[in-house]
Design a protein around this motif. Structure first.
Motif, PDB file in Angstrom:
ATOM      1  N   PHE A   1      90.562   7.095 -15.680  1.00 14.66           N
ATOM      2  CA  PHE A   1      90.915   7.954 -16.806  1.00 14.66           C
ATOM      3  C   PHE A   1      89.692   8.208 -17.701  1.00 14.66           C
ATOM      4  O   PHE A   1      88.991   7.279 -18.090  1.00 14.66           O
ATOM      5  N   GLY A   2      89.423   9.467 -17.989  1.00  9.80           N
ATOM      6  CA  GLY A   2      88.378   9.795 -18.954  1.00  9.80           C
ATOM      7  C   GLY A   2      86.950   9.579 -18.478  1.00  9.80           C
ATOM      8  O   GLY A   2      86.029   9.554 -19.276  1.00  9.80           O
ATOM      9  N   SER A   3      86.738   9.451 -17.164  1.00  8.41           N
ATOM     10  CA  SER A   3      85.387   9.155 -16.692  1.00  8.41           C
ATOM     11  C   SER A   3      84.572  10.416 -16.396  1.00  8.41           C
ATOM     12  O   SER A   3      83.398  10.331 -16.057  1.00  8.41           O
ATOM     13  N   GLY A   4      85.204  11.577 -16.508  1.00  5.75           N
ATOM     14  CA  GLY A   4      84.431  12.807 -16.360  1.00  5.75           C
ATOM     15  C   GLY A   4      84.715  13.615 -15.101  1.00  5.75           C
ATOM     16  O   GLY A   4      83.915  14.473 -14.721  1.00  5.75           O
ATOM     17  N   LYS A   5      85.865  13.401 -14.455  1.00  8.01           N
ATOM     18  CA  LYS A   5      86.203  14.160 -13.253  1.00  8.01           C
ATOM     19  C   LYS A   5      86.318  15.642 -13.548  1.00  8.01           C
ATOM     20  O   LYS A   5      85.766  16.491 -12.845  1.00  8.01           O
ATOM     21  N   THR A   6      87.044  15.937 -14.609  1.00 18.46           N
ATOM     22  CA  THR A   6      87.298  17.346 -14.917  1.00 18.46           C
ATOM     23  C   THR A   6      86.015  18.048 -15.354  1.00 18.46           C
ATOM     24  O   THR A   6      85.752  19.183 -14.936  1.00 18.46           O
ATOM     25  N   VAL A   7      85.188  17.352 -16.141  1.00 20.52           N
ATOM     26  CA  VAL A   7      83.931  17.980 -16.568  1.00 20.52           C
ATOM     27  C   VAL A   7      83.075  18.309 -15.338  1.00 20.52           C
ATOM     28  O   VAL A   7      82.494  19.388 -15.242  1.00 20.52           O
TER      29      VAL A   7
ATOM     30  N   GLU B   1      97.337  18.647 -13.776  1.00 25.53           N
ATOM     31  CA  GLU B   1      96.610  18.081 -14.910  1.00 25.53           C
ATOM     32  C   GLU B   1      97.262  18.549 -16.207  1.00 25.53           C
ATOM     33  O   GLU B   1      98.094  19.439 -16.223  1.00 25.53           O
ATOM     34  N   ARG B   2      96.813  17.943 -17.302  1.00 30.12           N
ATOM     35  CA  ARG B   2      97.417  18.276 -18.590  1.00 30.12           C
ATOM     36  C   ARG B   2      97.256  19.759 -18.900  1.00 30.12           C
ATOM     37  O   ARG B   2      96.244  20.374 -18.587  1.00 30.12           O
TER      38      ARG B   2
ATOM     39  N   ARG C   1      78.656   6.087 -22.396  1.00 33.87           N
ATOM     40  CA  ARG C   1      78.379   7.511 -22.541  1.00 33.87           C
ATOM     41  C   ARG C   1      77.164   7.957 -21.734  1.00 33.87           C
ATOM     42  O   ARG C   1      76.413   8.825 -22.142  1.00 33.87           O
TER      43      ARG C   1
ATOM     44  N   PHE D   1      76.535  10.120 -18.975  1.00 33.78           N
ATOM     45  CA  PHE D   1      77.193  11.171 -18.194  1.00 33.78           C
ATOM     46  C   PHE D   1      76.169  11.982 -17.427  1.00 33.78           C
ATOM     47  O   PHE D   1      75.052  12.137 -17.910  1.00 33.78           O
TER      48      PHE D   1
ATOM     49  N   ALA E   1      76.465  17.994 -20.178  1.00 36.30           N
ATOM     50  CA  ALA E   1      77.121  19.213 -19.709  1.00 36.30           C
ATOM     51  C   ALA E   1      77.232  20.255 -20.820  1.00 36.30           C
ATOM     52  O   ALA E   1      77.302  21.452 -20.548  1.00 36.30           O
ATOM     53  N   PHE E   2      77.251  19.794 -22.056  1.00 35.62           N
ATOM     54  CA  PHE E   2      77.528  20.728 -23.152  1.00 35.62           C
ATOM     55  C   PHE E   2      76.262  21.214 -23.848  1.00 35.62           C
ATOM     56  O   PHE E   2      76.340  21.886 -24.862  1.00 35.62           O
TER      57      PHE E   2
HETATM   58  N1  LIG Z   1      78.369  15.546 -18.058  1.00 34.64           N
HETATM   59  C1  LIG Z   1      78.914  15.248 -19.255  1.00 34.64           C
HETATM   60  N2  LIG Z   1      78.220  15.488 -20.381  1.00 34.64           N
HETATM   61  C2  LIG Z   1      78.718  15.182 -21.576  1.00 34.64           C
HETATM   62  N3  LIG Z   1      79.923  14.641 -21.770  1.00 34.64           N
HETATM   63  C3  LIG Z   1      80.685  14.380 -20.703  1.00 34.64           C
HETATM   64  C4  LIG Z   1      80.209  14.668 -19.384  1.00 34.64           C
HETATM   65  N4  LIG Z   1      81.155  14.280 -18.527  1.00 34.64           N
HETATM   66  C5  LIG Z   1      82.178  13.788 -19.263  1.00 34.64           C
HETATM   67  N5  LIG Z   1      81.904  13.833 -20.569  1.00 34.64           N
HETATM   68  C6  LIG Z   1      82.764  13.358 -21.679  1.00 34.64           C
HETATM   69  O1  LIG Z   1      83.849  12.586 -21.162  1.00 34.64           O
HETATM   70  C7  LIG Z   1      85.102  13.133 -21.571  1.00 34.64           C
HETATM   71  C8  LIG Z   1      86.150  12.934 -20.521  1.00 34.64           C
HETATM   72  O2  LIG Z   1      85.837  13.693 -19.375  1.00 34.64           O
HETATM   73  P1  LIG Z   1      86.956  14.323 -18.419  1.00 34.64           P
HETATM   74  O3  LIG Z   1      88.038  14.963 -19.191  1.00 34.64           O
HETATM   75  O4  LIG Z   1      86.242  15.150 -17.420  1.00 34.64           O
HETATM   76  O5  LIG Z   1      87.513  13.009 -17.724  1.00 34.64           O
HETATM   77  P2  LIG Z   1      88.582  12.911 -16.544  1.00 34.64           P
HETATM   78  O6  LIG Z   1      88.062  11.896 -15.598  1.00 34.64           O
HETATM   79  O7  LIG Z   1      88.913  14.238 -16.017  1.00 34.64           O
HETATM   80  O8  LIG Z   1      89.813  12.288 -17.332  1.00 34.64           O
HETATM   81  P3  LIG Z   1      91.377  12.298 -16.933  1.00 34.64           P
HETATM   82  O9  LIG Z   1      91.555  11.099 -16.081  1.00 34.64           O
HETATM   83  O10 LIG Z   1      92.025  12.158 -18.262  1.00 34.64           O
HETATM   84  O11 LIG Z   1      91.662  13.584 -16.241  1.00 34.64           O
HETATM   85  C9  LIG Z   1      84.778  14.578 -21.884  1.00 34.64           C
HETATM   86  O12 LIG Z   1      85.656  15.121 -22.816  1.00 34.64           O
HETATM   87  C10 LIG Z   1      83.368  14.490 -22.435  1.00 34.64           C
HETATM   88  O13 LIG Z   1      83.383  14.132 -23.787  1.00 34.64           O
END
Ligand SMILES: Nc1ncnc2c1ncn2[C@@H]1O[C@H](COP(=O)(O)OP(=O)(O)OP(=O)(O)O)[C@@H](O)[C@H]1O
Ligand SMILES: [Mg+2]
Length: 592
Positions: free
Chosen positions: A235-241, A262-263, A423, A425, A505-506
């Protein structure tokens, strides 16, 4: 249309009787609401149906109408820029007709059947054609020329072509006399059952990378065009980004993005952001080469199951035209959960963690639809790259979906909770991840980046591995006990992590890094390493070396503009000058 009756309703599953002609995977309309469903089990004259819409209000005795056709998508001009639900209903039209997300019984075709397209014939009457042969073109969007092809399964002599002009997707553009002597009309629109892979000429090994502009991916764990990759992570590790970054930056001619379960707000991000994004190569809106399939967690579970098939079939269609296509699916875990829910309701024998026994087969079949291929019916190659996010509960890598996926994909980007917490990423673990394409892509890299690239890459990965071992030793016996050389390893590994692998990424500039800039950045770090190593040998104390002012230019390299080699030349010259001064001082010191 044959007709049965509902026997019972259990959530998204409806059992109907009186359906002796039912076939597996046929589409049915359930009740007079005409909810769309698909037959997923047959026992005698009973059919179990997964319904793609809320089944509230349905009851025994309600009619079920069979269409006699499998779940299919419409393929033709008009797909690009579309936003579909899991069964290819255009979301904007659904919304216009029914309000937000209330989609019951709305049957809107995937393509616009009234719109006129400028068709330009390219094939010559009298020639022999077969599935995949190109008949003509349509400028579908400013970015993409649509190639109108003979549908798979039709072959014969091209009798007649319409002249260039404006036509709807339903008007015949060509007539073909088949071997049996009958004449087939070909239109700009074809249908294809989503669960069946579209045929290809021949599969080839991916030998060209899909450049993503993400340094850790391109430099360390690249995916080939036509390859497969997965991004599992907690959860929250950055898959969607990561998936969004790929959709924006990957050098694919066509992008199909499947938001699966997804949400809603994540999908809203995509829906709002994409139409405004620009394609970095053409400067045109990115949406002109993109198809979105959105199936959020608040939509019915069965449609989630269908959405990945809808997406991959659309992707294959553009691959057949000879394009390089990238399909992103976020998250395949939600797809597998939908499978599990339907299987449970069918009372099938459960496998691991309640997933059906065929989970692994379904996952393998999905990724097998990727590939670099010689297209049917012409001298074209196309590629379909598939990248799936996997979200195992608690980040547990022994999760059946993760395991089944790792058995078939060739690239593993392993997201680490530890890195996300710090953090760092993208939180892709450099020790845990792998790409099995590196060797296949070797020739390409040698050509594009020069013969020294592979060695530089290998040395930097080795440094990061050494770092892990050294940190362990330092933890046990203290950092002071490390040799100067080992301290340099730690210094450079840290630079690799913080100045190269870390990527925001941002950030306007950092978000994309071209392969040549990646090489320049890695080169700067590794040449600094070499210069420092020589200085250590010359007796420069490690501490003063690691604190040189000019190291700042390594940290800032990520913000250097693209195509500016002078930045890197100056940075290296400054570093070398500063190190040379330290070495000179050390030799004076040594001579005393
Ligand atoms: N490459 C990146 N650069 C900067 N911030 C990032 C990067 N990747 C992820 N993050 C940070 O991590 C947060 C969570 O990332 P993300 O929503 O992609 O996680 P996820 O694995 O899809 O979570 P979930 O399990 O809830 O779907 C982002 O909102 C952002 O703040
Ligand atoms: Mg996510």
């Amino acid at each position: 249309m044959s007709q049965g009756r509902i026997l019972k309703v259990a959530g998204p599953l409806v059992v109907a009787e009186g359906m002796p002609e039912a076939r597996m995977y046929d589409v049915v309309y359930v009740s007079d609401f005409r909810l769309i469903g698909e037959i997923i089990e047959i026992k005698g004259d009973r059919a179990s149906i997964q319904v793609y819409e809320e089944t509230g209000g349905l009851g025994p005795g309600d009619p079920v109408y069979s269409t006699g056709e499998p779940l299919s998508v419409e393929l033709g001009p008009g797909l690009l820029s579309s936003i579909y639900d899991g069964i290819q209903r255009p979301l904007d039209k659904v919304r216009a007709q029914a309000g937000d997300w209330i989609t019951r019984g709305i049957n809107i075709p995937g393509l616009d059947h009234e719109r006129l397209w400028d068709f330009v014939p390219t094939a010559k009457p009298g020639s022999s054609v077969s599935g995949g042969s190109m008949l003509g073109t349509v400028q579908e969007t400013d970015l993409i020329e649509h190639r109108v092809m003979v549908p798979p399964g039709i072959a014969g002599e091209l009798l007649d072509m319409v002249p260039a002009g404006r036509y709807t997707i339903d008007s015949p553009v060509a007539k073909i006399r088949t071997a049996s002597g009958s004449v087939a009309d070909v239109r700009m629109c074809q249908k294809w059952p989503v669960r069946k892979a579209r045929p290809v000429g021949e599969k080839m090994a991916p030998d060209e990378p899909m450049v993503t502009g993400q340094r850790i991916i391109d430099a360390f764990f690249p995916v080939g065009k036509g390859g497969t990759a997965c991004v599992p992570g907690p959860f929250g590790s950055g898959k969607t980004v990561i998936q969004h970054q790929l959709a924006k930056w990957a050098d694919a001619e066509i992008v199909v993005y499947v938001g699966c379960g997804e949400r809603g707000n994540e999908m809203t991000d995509v829906l709002q952001e994409f139409p405004e994004l620009q394609d970095p190569r053409s400067g045109k809106p990115l949406i002109l080469k993109t198809v979105l399939v959105a199936n959020t967690s608040n939509m019915p579970v069965a449609a989630r199951e269908a959405s990945v098939y809808t997406g991959v079939t659309i992707a294959e269609y553009y691959r057949d035209m000879g394009y390089s296509v990238a399909l992103m699916a976020d998250s395949t875990s939600r797809w597998a959960e939908a499978m599990r829910e339907m299987s449970g309701r069918l009372e099938e024998m459960p496998g691991e963690e309640g997933y059906p026994a065929y989970l692994g087969t379904r996952i393998a079949e999905f990724y097998e639809r990727a590939g670099k291929v010689r297209c049917q019916g012409g001298d074209r190659t196309g590629a379909l790259t598939i990248v799936g996010a996997v979200s195992p509960a608690g980040g547990d890598m022994s999760d059946p979906v993760v395991q089944a996926t790792l058995r078939v994909v060739k690239v593993f980007w392993s997201l680490q909770a530890r890195l996300a917490y710090m953090r760092h990423f993208p939180a892709i673990g450099w020790l845990e991840s792998y790409s099995l394409y590196v060797d296949n892509l070797g020739e390409h890299y040698a050509r594009e980046l020069g013969g020294d690239w592979a060695g530089m890459r290998d040395r930097s990965i080795a440094l990061l591995q050494d770092e892990a071992n050294l940190l362990e030793i330092a933890r046990l016996v203290g950092a002071e006990s490390l040799s100067a050389e080992d301290q340099l390893t730690l210094y450079t590994a840290r630079s690799l992590r913080e100045d190269f692998l870390h990527q925001i990424a941002f950030h306007e500039v950092d978000t994309y890094c071209s392969p040549s800039k990646q090489k320049a950045m890695l080169g700067l770090i590794m040449q600094t390493h070499e210069a420092m190593r020589a200085a250590l040998a010359a007796g420069v104390p490690p501490r003063s070396l690691f604190e040189i002012m000019s190291r700042e230019s390594v940290a800032r390299a990520r913000y250097a503009p693209e195509g500016a080699p002078e930045y890197f030349e100056k940075a290296l010259a400054d570093i070398r000058a500063e190190i040379a001064a330290l070495s000179a001082a050390a030799s004076v010191e040594g001579a005393r």
